[in-house]
Structures are given as C-alpha cells and as structure tokens.
Design an enzyme around this catalytic site. Structure first.
Site, mmCIF file in Angstrom:
data_model
loop_
_atom_site.group_PDB
_atom_site.id
_atom_site.type_symbol
_atom_site.label_atom_id
_atom_site.label_comp_id
_atom_site.label_asym_id
_atom_site.label_seq_id
_atom_site.Cartn_x
_atom_site.Cartn_y
_atom_site.Cartn_z
ATOM 1 C CE LYS A 1 3.397 0.133 5.151
ATOM 2 N NZ LYS A 1 2.607 -0.009 3.948
ATOM 3 N NE ARG B 1 4.126 -8.094 10.627
ATOM 4 C CZ ARG B 1 3.653 -7.209 9.770
ATOM 5 N NH1 ARG B 1 2.578 -7.471 9.064
ATOM 6 N NH2 ARG B 1 4.235 -6.051 9.621
ATOM 7 C CD GLU C 1 -2.775 1.020 2.519
ATOM 8 O OE1 GLU C 1 -2.697 0.082 3.329
ATOM 9 O OE2 GLU C 1 -3.506 2.014 2.681
#
Ligand code: ATP
Ligand code: MG
Length: 584
Positions: free
Chosen positions: A300, A290, A55
C-alpha cells in the site's frame, strides 16, 4: 488432483489444489479439534472459522485478493465461516473511505460475510473495552507492567540479535502501581510516550518479540470510529490474537513475516485463557507466503507513492495492482479467483509471474467475451469499383464457439478503415496481406485485389486502393472460387464508431521492480499507457461500462467504467491475445 486441459500444471477450475493449509484444516476437522463449539448465545459454531483482517489504511491489492480467496475460500470449502474484520487499532492512518472500498472489493470478488446467524462484519475498535479490561487483568496477574523509561532507554535496553536485553528498572514495580498508572494513562493524564504498558515475559529471549513487547501506548489521536474516547491504543500484536479469540476464529492465517510473532500470539491467549477470558481450543496462527507478482508492486505504501507522485492516475488506474485498478482494467472476479488458485499456497516467499494473472484473464474471457472488430492504427482502403452509396450488410458470429449467441452484422461500404500494418507497398518475404496486385479476403466480406496507393508529400501512404469481386462474399456459394492467403479485418469508414482506446501494458519493465530495496521508480515502463483513436464495429456504440469484448486479432478490451458515456464508450485494453513478454 484433476488438471486443467489448457494448462496441465494448473488445477482444474473447480477442483481446489491440495496445499499445506488445506491439509492442516483437513486434519483438524478429522480430529474434531474445533467440533462441538458454541457461540456465546449457545448456538453451534461452524466447523472452522477464518477471518480476513485488513487495516483500513488503503485500497486492497492483488496480494490481499490472495488472502481473501484463501480465507473465504477455505471457509466455503469446509462449510465454515469467514469473518470480515477491520483491524482498525491504529487511529492515525485509517479512514471510512478505505472501509467502504475494502467491503466493496471483497463483495466484488464474490465473497460475503453472512451466514444463517447473520452478518459477520467486525471492527477491532469495537473490542477496545474488552482489550482494555484484559490488559488490566494481565497487570493484576503480574503479566504486564507500566514502563516509564524514555524511548531511548527502552530501545537501548532491548538488546539486539545475539545480545540479551536488560530489565527495565520499572519492571518490578508493584501491580497496584502499574494499574494506577495504566488507569491514569487511559484518563489522559500523560503525554504520548511518557509511559507504556508492556508484557512481562523475558528480556533475554532469543526472540526479540518476546522481550517484554508493548501492549498499550499513549496516543492522543482521533479515531475514525471511536472519536476521542481513547487516548491509549492497543498494539497490533496484542490486539490481533484477542480479536481472533473473541470471534472464536479457529484458523488464523497470516503472512510469513509474522512467524516470529507467533510465540507472543500464543502467550497472550494462554494467559487470558488461564484468566478465564477464553475457552480452549484457542485460535491458531499459521503462516503462508505473501503473494509477490512480477512487474508489479504490492505494498500500500508504494502504491500510494505512485499516486502521490502522479505516476499513475489514482488507486483505480487500470495499470495498478489494486482490486479497483484490475477491475477497471477489465479483470473479472472469476479470473482473479482462478489466478489465486493457480498461484497456490506456499510456505516460502516466491514470485508469481504476471503472465499467470494475464493468462487467467484470457482463459476466463475467451469463452465469455463477444467478438468485435476494431481498427487501432487506421489506414483508408478505397474499393474503387464499389457503388458510392451502397451499404451491404456482412455478418459474423458473436462468439465463434457459441452459435446460440447469434450473429452480429455490420455494413461494408466503399471506404473502409484497415490496419496500417495490413498494407505494404513493397511486401517483405512471406507477407500475404495487401500489396499491389495481391488479393486478400476482407474478413466476413469480399475478396479484394489491391491496385495501388496514395501518398502525401512526405511519401507516407494515406490511402490504399482496391477493387472487389462482387461474387466473392463470405457465406455465399461464390466465396469458394477464390483462394487467397491473407485475410484482414476492416470497418466501414462511414458507419464505424470512432472511440478513445487506451492501450495499457505492464507498469514496470523489471520483473522484480522493488526486490531487495530497489527503487521501483527507476524501472517504469514508458509505454504502459498509450491513448489512441480507433474505429470500431458500429455495434460497439451500445457497449455499457464494464462490458468486455475480444477485439479480433488485438486482445480483450473493456468499456471503461469511469469515462464511458452512453453511446460513447471508451475502451481499455485488458490483455493482449498472446503474452508478448514471455521471451524478454
Ligand atoms: P501492505 O503491506 O500492502 O500494507 P498489509 O499486510 O499491511 O499490506 P493488511 O491490511 O494488514 O495489509 O492485510 C490484510 C490481510 O491481507 C493480512 O492478513 C495480510 O497478511 C494479507 N496480505 C497482505 N498482503 C498480502 C500479500 N502480498 N499476499 C498475501 N496476503 C497478503
Ligand atoms: Mg499493514
């Protein structure tokens, strides 16, 4: 599996380690599951297609590097393709700046999205028309409805774990009515939140994600690519499988938190395949763990907090776990790829030690980096019997294991800089460096004997005195006549380059700074950045931004890509020679 001689637990640098995703693709390729597919122009498709779908709402970090190496790496290893796709369905948080830096980081890591059919760079926002058309189909086919409940009612009726939800009173409204409302949602007749389009699945499903999840919401917001064309936007869980299917992705890898979303991923594609929108085989989602890196945060949102609160100096602060930060710190694309390979692919969440990342950099730079001398904590050494105006060239190999890279030379003069710690007026046991009456070799130069020191009014040593033996120069016959236990490094006070050097260290003192909801700002390392003035071998004047060196005894350093100017490089410590954190 072959092994890496430096680290037997790690795979050889050129042999990919087996992992469950590789095994899965192996099996799919062997069974011909995705063989013989054609693109919409009738051209044969590669054996597998993966995608990297960030994104564009921030800079990429080391966790994304893992996903990039996985998706692009698998595509490369299987002769397939990896699409670069921006998942830009959320209008408010996304910006062109992020698109640009993300593309730059992926390229820098050594990957690209081109193959012989062209560039495979996509934007989810380019699919808005198709996503809309498919939503209309789902309504018409009775698989979706416009819900007009208030947000509170919707939340209340969703139920909870162990408690089924309740059907919305609007669930059975006629398809024509939903279609009409949906078109009016698109036309901008309603305010945000007034209506929402939902999939019609099962409000009693034990999987909350299957309780009539939202498909489209009203959002009167400007989008960085589509401008004000849309005031309804698709939800991620609806858009993602469709984006994959439009691009004929075969293997859609995502992180474990999406495991519970997989039934909806499959539901969307099954319904649309029934409607003739997609051919089988459909893309398949598979989850992997992850990457969590110790002594770092990889989110982020948290990285943004560190920047907003001026704890670090921006996205590319060399202490940051962003790709741009690691690059500025001195990391190479090869070292990051090696790290991702060594970290492996797991099915359950775990932490990878920062030492593994640092080790990968050492292993990569050991062979590549030219050697140089740097004195970081300078103390004056005066060779009293050295002629005042003499400047005598000494030489050393550019790299100790690569004679073909040649020699570097630097002058020795009467006054030198040595490291403060290389002199002790009263030596401790086992100390073999300079102390009055002791002899040491000045590396690549002469043997000297310490004769004393000068002190200031506070008793602090400000200069050390010695005398040299003119026949002891390294590389000459006389050198062997001197047996000394200590060797120290030095630079000429007159000729060395005075330079700013930034000694970076880990940003956090806690290996798991944000685990379990902990406040990562409470465990900041106060010594993560120290700026010093150092004296460097004069050849360092020519260092260009991004050039990497091993400063002998100190570690690997890079000429800062932002603050260096011609003739005046500023150096960042990328990593020390040894892991000093291991024992802590
Ligand atoms: P963040 O939580 O930092 O915002 P994200 O997952 O929301 O990360 P995206 O831009 O949506 O970021 O991620 C792009 C791709 O990178 C996704 O496929 C995601 O699964 C993957 N990814 C993100 N973080 C990690 C990580 N720590 N380890 C492995 N893959 C990751
Ligand atoms: Mg995200």
């Amino acid at each position: 599996m072959s092994t890496n001689p430096k680290n037997p637990a790690a795979p050889a640098d050129n042999a990919p380690a087996a992992n469950f995703l590789r095994n899965l693709i192996d099996a799919d390729v062997a069974s011909g599951k995705y063989a013989d597919r054609k693109d919409n122009l009738g051209r044969p498709l590669p054996p597998i297609i993966t995608r990297f779908p960030p994104e564009p709402n921030g800079y990429l970090h080391i966790g994304h590097a893992k996903s990039i190496c996985l998706n692009f790496g698998m595509a490369r290893d299987f002769g397939g393709r990896c699409n670069m796709r921006f998942d830009d369905t959320n209008p408010t948080k996304e910006e062109q700046e992020y698109v640009d830096t993300i593309l730059d980081s992926v390229k820098w890591l050594g990957f690209d999205w081109k193959d012989d059919t062209g560039e495979h760079l996509y934007f989810a926002s380019d699919y808005f028309d198709k996503l809309y058309e498919m939503a209309e189909y789902l309504i018409t086919a009775g698989h979706a409805y416009v819900d007009s409940q208030s947000a509170e009612d919707m939340a209340k009726n969703r139920g909870s774990f162990g408690e089924p939800g309740k059907n919305s009173p609007f669930r059975d409204r006629p398809a024509e009515e939903s279609l009409d409302l949906f078109r009016r949602m698109k036309a901008g007749e309603f305010r945000d939140g007034e209506h929402i389009l939902r999939a019609k699945i099962d409000m009693a499903s034990p999987n909350m994600n299957m309780r009539d999840p939202a498909i489209y919401r009203i959002r009167h917001a400007h989008h960085h690519r589509t401008g004000d064309k849309w005031c309804i936007y698709p939800m991620y869980d609806y858009a993602h499988p469709i984006e994959d299917a439009i691009e004929q992705v075969s293997h859609s890898f995502c992180t474990l938190e999406f495991m519970d979303h997989r039934p909806f991923y499959d539901w969307v594609l099954e319904r649309l395949a029934e409607g003739g929108f997609f051919q089988r085989p459909l893309p398949e989602q598979t989850e992997f763990a992850r990457l969590n890196l110790t002594y770092a945060v990889t989110s982020k949102r948290k990285l943004r907090q560190l920047i907003d609160e001026n704890i670090i100096d921006g996205w590319d602060d060399p202490r940051n776990s962003t790709i741009v930060g690691l690059r500025r710190r001195g990391y190479t694309p090869e070292s990051i790829r090696l790290f991702c390979e060594r970290a492996g692919v797991a099915k359950s969440d775990s932490w990878i030690d920062m030492g593994t990342l640092e080790g990968a950099l050492r292993d990569d730079l050991d062979d590549k980096a030219a050697r140089a001398i740097a004195v970081l904590r300078p103390l004056k050494l005066i060779i009293d019997n050295f002629p005042e105006n003499l400047s005598d060239d000494c030489s050393a190999p550019v790299h100790p294991h690569h004679p073909e890279r040649g020699q570097r030379s630097f002058p020795i003069t009467r006054e030198l800089w040595i490291e403060e710690e290389d002199f002790m007026e009263t030596p401790s046991k086992g100390y073999f460096r300079l102390f009055p009456g002791n002899k040491v070799r000045l590396k690549y130069g002469y043997v000297v004997e310490c004769t004393g020191c000068d002190k200031d009014d506070n008793g602090k040593v400000i200069a050390v005195h010695c005398s040299y033996f003119a026949d002891s120069k390294s590389g000459t016959d006389g050198a062997n006549n001197y047996k000394v236990k200590g060797t120290i490094h030095w630079v000429s006070a007159q000729h060395s380059l005075e330079a700013e050097v930034r000694l970076y260290d880990r940003l956090f003192t806690d290996p798991n700074p944000d685990a379990g909801g902990k406040d990562f700002k409470q465990v900041l390392n106060p010594n993560s950045k120290e700026v010093i003035t150092a004296y460097l071998e004069h050849g360092m004047r020519a260092a260009l931004p991004d050039d990497k060196f091993q400063f002998e005894r100190h570690g690997y350093f890079v000429a800062d890509r932002v603050d260096s100017t011609p003739g005046n490089p500023v150096f960042n410590r990328a990593v020390t020679l040894k892991d000093s954190w291991q024992a802590k």
